[in-house]
Structure formats: structure tokens, C-alpha cells
Design a protein around this motif. Structure first.
Motif, short mmCIF file in Angstrom:
data_model
loop_
_atom_site.label_atom_id
_atom_site.label_comp_id
_atom_site.label_asym_id
_atom_site.label_seq_id
_atom_site.Cartn_x
_atom_site.Cartn_y
_atom_site.Cartn_z
N ALA A 1 0.83 -1.21 0.00
CA ALA A 1 0.00 0.00 0.00
C ALA A 1 0.86 1.26 0.00
O ALA A 1 0.59 2.21 -0.74
CB ALA A 1 -0.93 -0.02 1.20
N THR B 1 7.06 -1.13 -4.02
CA THR B 1 5.89 -1.95 -4.34
C THR B 1 6.30 -3.40 -4.57
O THR B 1 5.60 -4.32 -4.13
CB THR B 1 5.15 -1.39 -5.57
OG1 THR B 1 4.78 -0.03 -5.30
CG2 THR B 1 3.89 -2.18 -5.87
N ARG C 1 -3.93 5.09 -5.76
CA ARG C 1 -4.36 5.27 -4.37
C ARG C 1 -5.50 4.32 -4.00
O ARG C 1 -5.55 3.79 -2.89
CB ARG C 1 -4.75 6.72 -4.14
CG ARG C 1 -3.57 7.66 -4.22
CD ARG C 1 -3.98 9.12 -4.10
NE ARG C 1 -2.83 9.97 -4.39
CZ ARG C 1 -2.87 11.05 -5.14
NH1 ARG C 1 -4.01 11.45 -5.69
NH2 ARG C 1 -1.78 11.76 -5.34
N ALA D 1 -4.03 1.03 -3.45
CA ALA D 1 -3.39 1.02 -2.12
C ALA D 1 -4.43 0.79 -1.03
O ALA D 1 -4.21 0.01 -0.10
CB ALA D 1 -2.65 2.33 -1.89
#
Length: 188
Positions: A88, A111, A171, A174
Motif C-alpha cells: 500500500a 511496491t 491510491r 493502495a
């Protein structure tokens, strides 16, 4: 006490692994959708943007050895939990890139570490512990999550990019990692 209770718990672990693997590897393989958006916004060369994916694959592969060692010491559950948080974080950081090296660092390294820590190595160890006699069947079910994640995350990412732009799409992914991987790991 119900004798099937441990078996039901074991299949819940497989289900949680299915979800975790699906999300982690779905993020990995949805990069091709983000690549197009990044090319459009920044005007970087295709080779430069694709290089972040190459770094991702390299980091994911190299991370296997230390993550296996960590999983033996800390346990796969803790590793998956931390991996979900790092995944995330990497996606949120990647949503703010403005230079090519930001992309390499946030997506290619952070990531990738999140996907590795919440992905295959700890899942295999976890499922082997719960299914010593039927590990093949359990791994087959859990690893089917990878295919489902790849199948679903690409179109979802494309939809999110079209609706809100690539930064917000990252986002949202995430948030999905936090909403799905972290609780799944707590369930394990």
C-alpha cells in the motif's frame, strides 16, 4: 468440539491466501495499464517507463531469499501483514511520482518488496503448515487467486484510470491492499 473446525479454519487460510495473492499479483500485472497513462502524462520513452517494471521483477526475484529467511524466523503471517502495508505504501508513493527515478524507486523497489512479502514465498510456507497431507490441492486453490487477480485487476485499473486518473487509481489500489491484504493476514 467440532472435529471439522480445524479443517474449516485451514480452508479460511487458503481463502485469505487466494485474496492476498490475487491482489498482490494483480497489481503487478496491471502495470501495463498504468504504463500507457504514464507515457501519456510524462512523454517519457516506452523503454524508460518499462524499465520500472524490469526493476520490479528483479527486486521481486532477489527478495525471495531474504523473505524466506524472514518467514522462517517471524512467521508467514507477520510477513504477509507487513507486505500488505509496504505494498500500500509503495502504491501511494508511486501515485506522487514526477521523475522517472521516483517511479523506479516507488514502484520498482517499494511496491515490489510489498508484493514479495505478501506473495508467494510466505503463502507457500503458510499453506504447507496447514495442509501437510494435501498441500498440492490447497496450493492449487490459493494460487488460482493469482490468475483471478491478473484477470480482474487490469480492467479495474483501466476503469479507475478512466474515471479518476492514474494517480487516484494507484491510491484506490493502495486502499484495496490495506482493506483486503491486511485483514486477510490478521485472519491467517
Amino acid at each position: 468440539m467440532d472435529a471439522s473446525r480445524p479443517e474449516r479454519r485451514a480452508w479460511l487460510v487458503v481463502s485469505a491466501s487466494f485474496v492476498t495473492l490475487g491482489l498482490a499479483y494483480g497489481v503487478w500485472y496491471s502495470y501495463s495499464v498504468f504504463l500507457v497513462a504514464l507515457l501519456r502524462e510524462f512523454g517519457w520513452s516506452r523503454a524508460l517507463v518499462a524499465g520500472a517494471f524490469s526493476v520490479f521483477v528483479l527486486v521481486h526475484g532477489v527478495a525471495g531469499l531474504p523473505l524466506g529467511w524472514l518467514a522462517d524466523r517471524l512467521g508467514p503471517r507477520r510477513l504477509i501483514l507487513a507486505g500488505g502495508g509496504v505494498l500500500a505504501l509503495g502504491l501511494v508513493l508511486a501515485s506522487g511520482v514526477s521523475r522517472w527515478w521516483h517511479l523506479y524507486l516507488t514502484f520498482g523497489v517499494v511496491t515490489a518488496l510489498g508484493v514479495s512479502a505478501s506473495g508467494w514465498v510466505p503463502s507457500v510456507l503458510l499453506i504447507q503448515r496447514w495442509f501437510p497431507a494435501r498441500v498440492g490441492t490447497a496450493m492449487g486453490v490459493a494460487s488460482a487467486g493469482i490468475g483471478m487477480g491478473i484477470f480482474g485487476m487490469g480492467p479495474l485499473s483501466q476503469f479507475l484510470i478512466e474515471q479518476m486518473g492514474w494517480r487516484w487509481a494507484l491510491r484506490v489500489l493502495a486502499a484495496l491492499a490495506l482493506a483486503l491484504v491486511v485483514p486477510s493476514a490478521l485472519w491467517l
